[in-house]
Design a protein around this motif. Structure first.
Motif, short mmCIF file in Angstrom:
data_model
loop_
_atom_site.label_atom_id
_atom_site.label_comp_id
_atom_site.label_asym_id
_atom_site.label_seq_id
_atom_site.Cartn_x
_atom_site.Cartn_y
_atom_site.Cartn_z
N LEU A 37 0.73 -1.07 0.07
CA LEU A 37 0.07 -0.08 0.24
C LEU A 37 0.94 1.25 0.00
CD1 LEU A 37 -2.95 -0.97 2.33
CD2 LEU A 37 -2.95 -0.88 -0.01
N LEU A 38 2.11 1.15 0.57
CA LEU A 38 2.76 2.57 0.40
C LEU A 38 3.05 3.20 -0.90
CD1 LEU A 38 5.36 2.09 3.49
CD2 LEU A 38 3.29 3.22 3.53
N PRO A 39 3.41 2.54 -1.69
CA PRO A 39 3.61 3.18 -2.99
C PRO A 39 2.35 3.95 -3.63
CG PRO A 39 4.42 0.78 -3.02
CD PRO A 39 3.67 0.80 -1.85
N GLY A 40 0.99 3.50 -3.30
CA GLY A 40 0.02 4.07 -3.89
C GLY A 40 -0.31 5.38 -2.92
N LEU A 41 0.31 5.75 -1.67
CA LEU A 41 -0.17 6.70 -1.11
C LEU A 41 -0.51 8.07 -1.58
CD1 LEU A 41 1.36 6.18 2.42
CD2 LEU A 41 -1.19 6.33 1.79
N LEU A 42 0.72 8.45 -2.49
CA LEU A 42 0.83 9.84 -3.19
C LEU A 42 -0.44 9.95 -4.14
CD1 LEU A 42 2.17 12.49 -3.54
CD2 LEU A 42 3.62 11.40 -5.27
N ALA A 43 -0.88 8.75 -4.74
CA ALA A 43 -1.97 8.91 -5.69
C ALA A 43 -3.09 9.07 -5.11
CB ALA A 43 -1.77 7.70 -6.82
N GLU A 44 -3.40 8.78 -3.74
CA GLU A 44 -4.31 8.58 -3.03
C GLU A 44 -4.64 10.07 -2.40
OE1 GLU A 44 -5.94 5.34 -0.63
OE2 GLU A 44 -3.93 4.38 -1.13
N GLY A 45 -3.63 10.76 -2.58
CA GLY A 45 -3.70 12.37 -2.01
C GLY A 45 -3.05 12.58 -0.63
N PHE A 46 -2.03 11.54 -0.29
CA PHE A 46 -1.28 11.62 1.05
C PHE A 46 0.13 11.89 0.53
CE2 PHE A 46 -5.14 9.25 1.76
CZ PHE A 46 -5.30 9.85 2.71
N GLU A 47 0.88 12.37 1.74
CA GLU A 47 2.42 12.58 1.69
C GLU A 47 2.92 11.62 2.71
OE1 GLU A 47 5.96 15.89 1.41
OE2 GLU A 47 3.84 16.66 2.03
N LEU A 48 3.56 10.70 2.50
CA LEU A 48 4.51 9.86 3.48
C LEU A 48 5.84 10.79 3.89
CD1 LEU A 48 4.59 7.23 5.06
CD2 LEU A 48 5.97 6.48 3.15
N VAL A 49 5.77 11.05 5.30
CA VAL A 49 6.84 12.11 5.45
C VAL A 49 7.73 11.40 6.63
CG1 VAL A 49 5.61 14.17 4.83
CG2 VAL A 49 5.25 13.20 7.34
N PRO A 50 8.86 11.99 6.82
CA PRO A 50 9.67 11.34 7.87
C PRO A 50 9.25 11.97 9.23
CG PRO A 50 11.16 12.61 6.47
CD PRO A 50 9.92 12.82 5.98
N ILE A 51 9.42 10.81 10.25
CA ILE A 51 8.64 11.30 11.62
C ILE A 51 9.24 12.82 12.19
CG2 ILE A 51 10.25 9.99 13.06
CD1 ILE A 51 6.70 10.51 13.84
N SER A 52 10.51 12.95 11.86
CA SER A 52 10.90 14.38 12.09
C SER A 52 10.17 15.50 11.88
CB SER A 52 12.50 14.40 11.93
OG SER A 52 12.60 14.55 10.17
N GLU A 53 9.52 15.46 10.75
CA GLU A 53 8.60 16.69 10.18
C GLU A 53 7.51 16.96 10.87
OE1 GLU A 53 7.77 16.70 5.99
OE2 GLU A 53 10.01 16.43 5.41
N LEU A 54 7.15 15.80 11.78
CA LEU A 54 5.70 16.01 12.57
C LEU A 54 5.97 16.53 14.08
CD1 LEU A 54 3.50 13.26 11.04
CD2 LEU A 54 3.81 15.71 10.28
N VAL A 55 7.19 16.48 14.37
CA VAL A 55 7.58 16.73 16.18
C VAL A 55 7.41 18.25 16.01
CG1 VAL A 55 8.85 14.80 16.39
CG2 VAL A 55 9.93 16.90 15.68
N ALA A 56 6.72 18.86 17.09
CA ALA A 56 6.32 19.92 17.35
C ALA A 56 7.09 20.64 18.30
CB ALA A 56 4.97 20.28 17.86
N ASN A 57 7.57 21.87 18.22
CA ASN A 57 8.07 22.68 19.60
C ASN A 57 7.15 22.72 20.73
OD1 ASN A 57 10.59 23.24 18.06
ND2 ASN A 57 9.55 24.77 17.07
#
Length: 245
Positions: free
Chosen positions: A225-245
């Protein structure tokens, strides 16, 4: 020449539009926990497509080999730090944090675990349903993580009574909480269902964090399923991009 200029202008306009559109795409980050015991399964997890994070236990037989493989594969590495649980039978894994530790003991265990997984850019808890609900030990841990910036924390959220995120916020530690366990029930139907729930949460919140394990069913589903995420409208990102201050 005039036609060429018009094409260049059109392309520039498309790129300008793509930036804001991508910024609004729901983002998904996935962590594979418990790496270090089963080498083949660990290598398969590391080979998953995209920026899947690898959470590696500090004192498992294949810890160093899998950490080296993850580093060479460009994957983000987390220290999967064992913490005392409420109902877990048997002792906490070697290098884990327990309620009977002094602050000095906790710091020594954390330092030893980080030495065992030297490329870790963040920490997430392995178990910890007891320890993460105790403000004193979480305060010590967050203060030590803050002192080791840019290290960050991911609350695996093994109990709804966890105070980890609250104290991380109070101490200025970058942190994020897990939204979905993909494989608490490791059957194909339930794992697929949890993956769909992950996507639903990402649409609702703008992002979502999932944790899975190196089970065959989980890895097979992610490979599919991972290869199809972008076509479904999602962005798979590194966990470091989602940590908040």
């Amino acid at each position: 020449m005039r036609v060429l200029l018009r094409l260049v202008t059109l392309l520039a306009g498309v790129l300008c539009l793509a930036g804001p559109l991508m910024a609004g795409v729901p983002r998904i980050a996935i962590i594979i926990d418990d790496l270090g015991y089963q080498r083949a399964a660990g290598e398969r997890a590391i080979a998953l497509p995209g920026p899947i994070a690898c959470a590696i236990l500090p004192n498992a037989p294949s810890t160093r080999a899998l950490a080296a493989r993850a580093r060479s594969s460009g994957k983000e590495i987390l220290l999967h730090l064992p913490m005392q649980a409420v109902n877990h039978s048997g002792p906490t894994e070697a290098g884990g944090l327990t309620l009977d530790m002094s602050r000095r003991d906790l710091v020594a265990s954390l330092d030893a675990a980080l030495l065992a997984v030297p490329d870790a850019i963040g920490v997430n808890n392995h178990r910890g349903s007891l320890l993460t609900r105790h403000p004193g030990h979480m305060l010590w841990l967050m203060q030590e993580i803050r002192a080791r910036r840019p290290l960050f924390f991911v609350d695996s959220y093994t109990t709804h009574e966890s105070v980890a995120m609250k104290i991380a916020g109070e101490e200025g530690v970058r942190a994020v909480r897990r939204d979905v366990f993909l494989d608490s029930d490791p059957t194909p139907e339930r794992v697929r269902g949890e993956f769909e729930r992950l996507k639903g949460l990402a649409r609702k919140q703008g992002y979502a964090v999932a944790i899975g394990h190196p089970y065959d069913v989980t890895l097979s589903l992610l490979e599919e399923l991972l290869p199809g995420l972008l076509a479904e409208g999602f962005e798979l990102v590194p966990i470091s991009e989602l940590v908040a201050n």
